[in-house]
Structure formats: C-alpha cells, structure tokens
Design a protein around this motif. Structure first.
Motif, PDB file in Angstrom:
ATOM      1  N   TYR A  79       0.844  -1.182   0.000  1.00 15.42           N
ATOM      2  CA  TYR A  79       0.000   0.000   0.000  1.00 15.42           C
ATOM      3  C   TYR A  79       0.882   1.236   0.000  1.00 15.42           C
ATOM      4  O   TYR A  79       2.050   1.188   0.324  1.00 15.42           O
ATOM      5  CB  TYR A  79      -0.921   0.002   1.228  1.00 15.42           C
ATOM      6  CG  TYR A  79      -0.172   0.013   2.535  1.00 15.42           C
ATOM      7  CD1 TYR A  79       0.210   1.207   3.115  1.00 15.42           C
ATOM      8  CD2 TYR A  79       0.163  -1.171   3.177  1.00 15.42           C
ATOM      9  CE1 TYR A  79       0.913   1.226   4.308  1.00 15.42           C
ATOM     10  CE2 TYR A  79       0.859  -1.164   4.369  1.00 15.42           C
ATOM     11  CZ  TYR A  79       1.233   0.042   4.924  1.00 15.42           C
ATOM     12  OH  TYR A  79       1.913   0.049   6.108  1.00 15.42           O
ATOM     13  N   SER A  80       0.242   2.339  -0.351  1.00 15.57           N
ATOM     14  CA  SER A  80       0.960   3.613  -0.309  1.00 15.57           C
ATOM     15  C   SER A  80       0.292   4.489   0.743  1.00 15.57           C
ATOM     16  O   SER A  80      -0.842   4.237   1.152  1.00 15.57           O
ATOM     17  CB  SER A  80       0.920   4.287  -1.679  1.00 15.57           C
ATOM     18  OG  SER A  80      -0.431   4.531  -2.041  1.00 15.57           O
ATOM     19  N   ALA A  81       0.974   5.482   1.179  1.00 15.73           N
ATOM     20  CA  ALA A  81       0.442   6.372   2.195  1.00 15.73           C
ATOM     21  C   ALA A  81      -0.791   7.084   1.646  1.00 15.73           C
ATOM     22  O   ALA A  81      -0.849   7.419   0.459  1.00 15.73           O
ATOM     23  CB  ALA A  81       1.496   7.381   2.610  1.00 15.73           C
ATOM     24  N   PRO A  82      -1.804   7.311   2.472  1.00 17.16           N
ATOM     25  CA  PRO A  82      -3.006   7.982   1.976  1.00 17.16           C
ATOM     26  C   PRO A  82      -2.713   9.428   1.596  1.00 17.16           C
ATOM     27  O   PRO A  82      -1.906  10.100   2.230  1.00 17.16           O
ATOM     28  CB  PRO A  82      -3.977   7.905   3.159  1.00 17.16           C
ATOM     29  CG  PRO A  82      -3.121   7.719   4.351  1.00 17.16           C
ATOM     30  CD  PRO A  82      -1.908   6.975   3.883  1.00 17.16           C
ATOM     31  N   GLN A  83      -3.379   9.872   0.575  1.00 18.91           N
ATOM     32  CA  GLN A  83      -3.225  11.244   0.118  1.00 18.91           C
ATOM     33  C   GLN A  83      -4.113  12.143   0.973  1.00 18.91           C
ATOM     34  O   GLN A  83      -5.215  11.749   1.362  1.00 18.91           O
ATOM     35  CB  GLN A  83      -3.625  11.368  -1.350  1.00 18.91           C
ATOM     36  CG  GLN A  83      -2.782  10.523  -2.286  1.00 18.91           C
ATOM     37  CD  GLN A  83      -1.313  10.932  -2.229  1.00 18.91           C
ATOM     38  OE1 GLN A  83      -1.001  12.110  -2.176  1.00 18.91           O
ATOM     39  NE2 GLN A  83      -0.419   9.949  -2.223  1.00 18.91           N
ATOM     40  N   PRO A  84      -3.674  13.316   1.327  1.00 20.01           N
ATOM     41  CA  PRO A  84      -4.512  14.205   2.129  1.00 20.01           C
ATOM     42  C   PRO A  84      -5.783  14.567   1.377  1.00 20.01           C
ATOM     43  O   PRO A  84      -5.738  14.906   0.193  1.00 20.01           O
ATOM     44  CB  PRO A  84      -3.635  15.427   2.383  1.00 20.01           C
ATOM     45  CG  PRO A  84      -2.517  15.339   1.422  1.00 20.01           C
ATOM     46  CD  PRO A  84      -2.387  13.911   1.006  1.00 20.01           C
ATOM     47  N   SER A  85      -6.931  14.464   2.068  1.00 16.15           N
ATOM     48  CA  SER A  85      -8.208  14.731   1.415  1.00 16.15           C
ATOM     49  C   SER A  85      -8.782  16.082   1.820  1.00 16.15           C
ATOM     50  O   SER A  85      -9.854  16.433   1.389  1.00 16.15           O
ATOM     51  CB  SER A  85      -9.205  13.633   1.783  1.00 16.15           C
ATOM     52  OG  SER A  85      -9.406  13.622   3.166  1.00 16.15           O
ATOM     53  N   TYR A  86      -8.062  16.824   2.658  1.00 15.83           N
ATOM     54  CA  TYR A  86      -8.602  18.091   3.118  1.00 15.83           C
ATOM     55  C   TYR A  86      -8.471  19.191   2.081  1.00 15.83           C
ATOM     56  O   TYR A  86      -9.031  20.261   2.239  1.00 15.83           O
ATOM     57  CB  TYR A  86      -7.942  18.511   4.428  1.00 15.83           C
ATOM     58  CG  TYR A  86      -6.439  18.516   4.402  1.00 15.83           C
ATOM     59  CD1 TYR A  86      -5.734  19.590   3.903  1.00 15.83           C
ATOM     60  CD2 TYR A  86      -5.722  17.418   4.877  1.00 15.83           C
ATOM     61  CE1 TYR A  86      -4.355  19.580   3.878  1.00 15.83           C
ATOM     62  CE2 TYR A  86      -4.349  17.407   4.862  1.00 15.83           C
ATOM     63  CZ  TYR A  86      -3.669  18.488   4.362  1.00 15.83           C
ATOM     64  OH  TYR A  86      -2.310  18.471   4.324  1.00 15.83           O
TER      65      TYR A  86
END
Length: 179
Positions: A62-69
């Motif tokens: 997996y890859s680190a989650p992308q910021p959704s803010y």
C-alpha cells in the motif's frame, strides 16, 4: 478384668497398630532413597517437533493515503425550521437554518430554566469553520417553588332527583283504655 476395661485396651491396641503402619509407610517413602528403575524401558522421546516456517513475511503493498482536506465537496442547499412550545412542562425552543451549499446560516433559541432565552446565531463554512454569537434575552429569575396543585378535571354532579315527599301519617294508638 472388668467388662469396661476390655474395650479400652482393645482400642489402644488398634491405635498402636495404625501408628506403626503409618511409621512404616513413611520410612519406606523416604526422599533420599532412589526411585525404582521402572519396568526396564527408557521413557519415550517426543516424536513431534513443530514445523519451521517456510515462507517470508509479505512486503507492504500500500501507499500512504493522500490528504483529502484539499478537496472539499460542495454541500446540498437546504432550508428548515422547527419550533416546540409546551407551557405545561415549560419547554420553548426553536431552530431555523439554511444553506446555499457553501455557507450555512442559522439561529436557535432555548428557554433556560432561569427564565432567560438563549439565542445562538451561527455561520459555518469550510474556510472559517463554525462561528457562533450567543446572546440572552430577559432577566434571570429564581422564584420560590410552589407545590403542585392540579386543577380538578371534573365538577360535582348535579342532582337528577327531587326530594321525596313525606308519606307517613300520625300513628294511631294501639292500646286500649286500662280496666
């Protein structure tokens, strides 16, 4: 020998025999004496051994989650209002709010137990967050509590009959003149 002494002597002999047997058992079970050799065979060795792992741990996939803010979805426009008033229980509050999909504006009012009304006027959006202004109407009052006396929910029934008319006559004497 008397008959009373025989059972006492017999009981003492039995107690002596039991004591001797216990001492013999303790002497035979001494801890410094080696244990018997057994029946001539060696104790079994365990034939089972747990298997060794034959795999390696998996690599993370997996890859680190992308910021959704950064991305904000626009809200749905709405407009609502409600109010509750119950004088018996002392409830009085209302709320109205509306939104154009980007900014929410609203106000709610609550009757507080001290008699004041709290009014909260607010604005909320993704840039400034929730901004509220709180004000109060009225003066706080703390009256002495009065005992509860419910009002009667019925009245006394009206009479549906008339008073009875007297139907008796003056009694006549039932005795005769004495002789």
């Amino acid at each position: 020998m008397c008959d009373i002494a025989r059972p006492l002597i017999k009981n003492k002999l039995i107690n002596l025999q039991v004591t001797m047997l216990c001492l013999a058992a303790v002497a035979l079970a001494r801890p410094d004496k080696p244990a018997p050799a057994g029946y001539g065979y060696a104790p079994p060795t365990p034939a089972y051994a747990p298997p060794q792992p034959s795999y390696s741990a998996p690599q993370p996939s997996y890859s680190a989650p992308q910021p959704s803010y950064e991305k904000k979805e626009e809200g749905m426009p709405f407009d609502f209002e409600y109010a509750v008033r119950d004088d018996y229980k002392g409830l009085d509050f209302d709320h109205d709010s509306n939104s154009d999909g980007k900014v929410v504006n609203g106000q709610y009012r609550v009757l507080l137990p001290d008699g004041r009304t709290q009014i909260v006027t607010y604005t909320a959006d993704h840039h400034n967050g929730y901004q509220a202004e709180v004000t109060y109407e009225g003066e706080a009052q703390y009256p002495e509590p009065q005992p509860y006396k419910p009002a009667p929910s019925y009245s006394a029934p009206a009479p549906s009959y008339s008073a009875p008319a007297p139907t008796y006559e003056q009694p006549k004497p039932s005795y005769g003149v004495p002789h």
